[in-house]
Design a protein around this motif. Structure first.
Motif, mmCIF file in Angstrom:
data_model
loop_
_atom_site.group_PDB
_atom_site.id
_atom_site.type_symbol
_atom_site.label_atom_id
_atom_site.label_comp_id
_atom_site.label_asym_id
_atom_site.label_seq_id
_atom_site.Cartn_x
_atom_site.Cartn_y
_atom_site.Cartn_z
ATOM 1 N N GLY A 1 1.011 12.892 8.327
ATOM 2 C CA GLY A 1 1.660 13.134 10.293
ATOM 3 C C GLY A 1 1.464 14.131 10.904
ATOM 4 O O GLY A 1 0.890 13.120 11.987
ATOM 5 N N LYS A 2 -0.480 14.476 9.978
ATOM 6 C CA LYS A 2 -1.371 15.386 10.993
ATOM 7 C C LYS A 2 -2.172 14.585 10.938
ATOM 8 O O LYS A 2 -2.688 13.530 10.377
ATOM 9 N N ASN A 3 -2.742 15.039 12.238
ATOM 10 C CA ASN A 3 -3.602 14.023 12.770
ATOM 11 C C ASN A 3 -5.542 14.814 12.057
ATOM 12 O O ASN A 3 -5.570 15.976 11.673
ATOM 13 N N ILE A 4 -6.387 14.205 11.767
ATOM 14 C CA ILE A 4 -7.198 14.474 10.847
ATOM 15 C C ILE A 4 -8.581 13.549 11.990
ATOM 16 O O ILE A 4 -8.403 12.288 11.784
ATOM 17 N N ARG B 1 0.975 -1.236 -0.426
ATOM 18 C CA ARG B 1 0.305 0.088 -0.082
ATOM 19 C C ARG B 1 0.955 1.239 0.041
ATOM 20 O O ARG B 1 1.774 1.182 0.369
ATOM 21 N N PRO B 2 0.818 2.051 -0.273
ATOM 22 C CA PRO B 2 1.202 3.444 -0.660
ATOM 23 C C PRO B 2 1.474 4.464 0.387
ATOM 24 O O PRO B 2 2.468 5.095 0.912
ATOM 25 N N PHE B 3 0.328 4.218 1.504
ATOM 26 C CA PHE B 3 0.898 4.720 2.624
ATOM 27 C C PHE B 3 0.299 3.772 4.046
ATOM 28 O O PHE B 3 -0.929 2.896 3.846
ATOM 29 N N ASN B 4 0.149 4.183 5.080
ATOM 30 C CA ASN B 4 -0.103 3.652 6.535
ATOM 31 C C ASN B 4 -0.891 4.445 7.261
ATOM 32 O O ASN B 4 -1.072 5.608 6.742
ATOM 33 N N VAL C 1 -4.176 8.974 11.401
ATOM 34 C CA VAL C 1 -2.632 9.292 10.803
ATOM 35 C C VAL C 1 -2.045 8.914 9.710
ATOM 36 O O VAL C 1 -2.353 7.627 9.498
ATOM 37 N N ILE C 2 -1.580 9.873 8.954
ATOM 38 C CA ILE C 2 -1.608 8.946 7.210
ATOM 39 C C ILE C 2 -0.488 9.331 7.295
ATOM 40 O O ILE C 2 -0.460 9.996 7.471
#
Length: 305
Positions: free
Chosen positions: A171-174, A125-128, A182-183
């Motif tokens: 890295g910023k909270n959504i 996957r491209p992001f965690n 967090v992505i």
């Protein structure tokens, strides 16, 4: 047959062939259209692959020897078959699949949205995705959101596919209805998905578990055989293999824990009985000694020593 009749039949055959050859263009066009749709189906259809495994059920020899006499007398007819059927039910139990979904995080689905065909990204996957909320909340939630990877440091986020994207840095909270997420980028597989829109679906664990419970096939290899066949069809071969492996591991772990629990309870029962018998014997000895003392009876063996 006369020559006149033969000539008449020949003319009829020629007319029949002529009827079709006059419309040869439509046959060609129909063939081309059929080939075109066949190509489209093959190009965009999602194939499914089958993963299979075999499990050998090892019977408890002690229990088998105790029941062998009854089996020979047909008092416990079909015992071996019933044993396998019981193990199949245990293997295919809902609790096992819930554990499998939790272990593999199958309730979180990541899908690349294409123009025609959507593709699940099981691995690479491209992001965690990191969820700040407790697992108990995530495991019972149903929530979708969309990510578009716009650059190496930022991405677009929305909770509706057609809604405008809000830009966040990695890295910023959504803030979401299921808690903050967090992505972070997964560098090795990030670049090839840049500019693509990706859907993330969070589903309740029990729904995914029940879906795979209904998809998997558990059956005996043969009648009265102690081998169980397990098979699962899925669009991603690695995923199907991982699910079967995890299911077998959970089944084996539960079997070990059950045997350990039985052994612990048996040991506790034996120890309790030994303590109870020991206490009773001590009480009997004391009562006998008190009786001798009250009656003035002398222990000859003790005095001789």
């Amino acid at each position: 047959m006369s020559s006149k009749e033969f000539s008449s039949n020949s003319i009829d055959l020629k007319e029949l062939i002529s009827t079709y050859t006059k419309n040869w263009k439509w046959f060609v066009i129909s063939g081309i259209i059929a080939l075109f749709f066949a190509f489209i189906y093959i190009r965009y259809a999602t194939p499914e692959f089958s993963a299979k495994a075999k499990i050998q059920i090892i019977e408890d020899k002690a229990a088998a020897s105790e029941l062998s006499a009854f089996s020979e007398l047909s008092l416990l007819g079909g015992g071996a078959k019933n044993k396998i059927e019981d193990e199949m039910e245990i293997l295919n139990s809902r609790s096992n699949f819930i554990q499998v979904v939790q272990d593999l995080k199958l309730n979180i689905n990541v899908t690349h949205l294409g123009n025609v065909k959507h593709t699940e990204l099981y691995k690479n996957r491209p992001f965690n995705i990191n969820f700040i909320a407790n697992d108990s909340i995530i495991n019972s939630s149903s929530f979708d959101f969309f990510i578009e990877l716009s650059s190496d440091t930022s991405f677009g986020y929305s909770e509706d596919e057609d809604a405008p994207l809000k830009v966040y840095t990695f890295g910023k909270n959504i803030k979401t209805e299921i808690g903050d997420i967090v992505i972070t980028p997964n560098i090795p597989h990030f670049t090839k998905h840049k500019g693509n829109k990706i859907k993330v679906s969070v589903s309740p664990i029990h729904i995914i578990a029940e879906a795979y419970q209904s998809k998997i096939i558990v059956s005996p290899a043969q009648e009265f055989s102690n081998i169980i066949n397990v098979s699962l069809n899925d669009a991603i071969p690695e995923k199907a293999i991982n699910i079967i492996d995890a299911l077998v591991n959970v089944y084996n772990q539960n079997a070990v824990e059950d045997k350990q629990l039985i052994a612990d309870k048996t040991s506790k029962f034996i120890n309790d009985r030994i303590q109870e018998i020991s206490g009773n014997l001590t009480s009997v000895d004391q009562d006998a000694q008190d009786f001798k003392t009250s009656k003035g009876v002398t222990d000859i063996a003790s005095e001789a020593n």
